[in-house]
Each structure stands twice: as structure tokens, then as C-alpha cells.
Design a protein around this motif. Sequence first.
Motif, mmCIF file in Angstrom:
data_model
loop_
_atom_site.group_PDB
_atom_site.id
_atom_site.type_symbol
_atom_site.label_atom_id
_atom_site.label_comp_id
_atom_site.label_asym_id
_atom_site.label_seq_id
_atom_site.Cartn_x
_atom_site.Cartn_y
_atom_site.Cartn_z
ATOM 1 N N ARG A 195 5.268 13.344 14.239
ATOM 2 C CA ARG A 195 3.968 13.914 14.636
ATOM 3 C C ARG A 195 2.917 12.830 14.805
ATOM 4 N N GLY A 196 2.913 11.867 13.894
ATOM 5 C CA GLY A 196 1.937 10.782 13.982
ATOM 6 C C GLY A 196 2.137 9.935 15.221
ATOM 7 N N ILE A 197 3.386 9.621 15.530
ATOM 8 C CA ILE A 197 3.680 8.822 16.721
ATOM 9 C C ILE A 197 3.375 9.605 17.987
ATOM 10 N N ALA A 198 3.602 10.920 17.938
ATOM 11 C CA ALA A 198 3.359 11.772 19.112
ATOM 12 C C ALA A 198 1.869 11.990 19.372
ATOM 13 N N GLY A 199 1.024 11.579 18.456
ATOM 14 C CA GLY A 199 -0.403 11.662 18.695
ATOM 15 C C GLY A 199 -1.101 12.833 18.028
ATOM 16 N N ASP A 253 -3.475 14.871 15.562
ATOM 17 C CA ASP A 253 -4.805 14.525 15.062
ATOM 18 C C ASP A 253 -4.700 13.978 13.639
ATOM 19 N N GLN A 254 -5.175 12.774 13.417
ATOM 20 C CA GLN A 254 -5.082 12.102 12.127
ATOM 21 C C GLN A 254 -6.440 12.048 11.411
#
Length: 135
Positions: free
Chosen positions: A25-29, A31-32
Motif C-alpha cells: 500500500r505504501g509503495i502504491a501511493g 495516503d501516509q
Amino acid sequence: MRLAGWIVVVQGAAALVVAGVLVVRGIAGADQRVVNGLGTAVWFVLVGGVVLAAGRALVRGKRWGRGLAVVTQLLLLPVAWYLTVGSHRPAFGIPAGVVALTALILLFSPAAVRWAAGGDQDGPASLASRGPDSR
């Protein structure tokens, strides 16, 4: 103890799967801004790895995994309660609580306590798997 060990192995593996999902999910973009998924993934890798190691130790008959397994189950009980009551997700919370309670019952059964106390120094983790004494 072996059954409790397998439960803990599955819990550790589940934490590692969650870490993988968070990384993807983080690599796919995703929202962080609210929660850092990659940082949370690192946490899940650390905790999942330790829990997996504890479960593997129990399956292999090593006593050191029992303490980590007990702490894991005790920490999962409030999580299960929150999932059931606080998050209104009983479909997730009730099974999580049942699994944690089952593991605790197995970890504190009389045979498991004798095993952990060293009552059967030469025996394996499960009394049911013992064959005849061939000494």
C-alpha cells in the motif's frame, strides 16, 4: 504445547502478511499523512518475526517460546475486545478473542505447566506424541 505453538506460528505469519500489505500500500501511493504505513510495516515485521519464532520454538519443544506466546495472547485479548465493542466489528473481534483464549488455555493446561516446569526433561512438547521409553 505443539497445538499452541501452531496457533502462535499462524499469528506471527499473519502479522508478517499485514506488514507485506502495508508495504504494498505504501509503495502504491496510499495516503501516509494519518498513519505511516511503512513505519507500521516495520513494527509488524519485528513483532511478527518474534511471535513466529516463539511459535516455532514451541512446536520444536523449546521452553523459551512459552513466555512470549503467553504475552502475545494477553496482548491480543484487549485487541479482540476493542474490535468487538469499540470498532463494532464482532466478526473480527470474537474469533480473535476465541483464538487467544484457546491458546492461553493450551499454554496453561496442567500438562503444559508440567512441561514448562521441566517435569519431563527428556520428553517432547506433547505428551500425546511420546512413544515407549527405549532407554
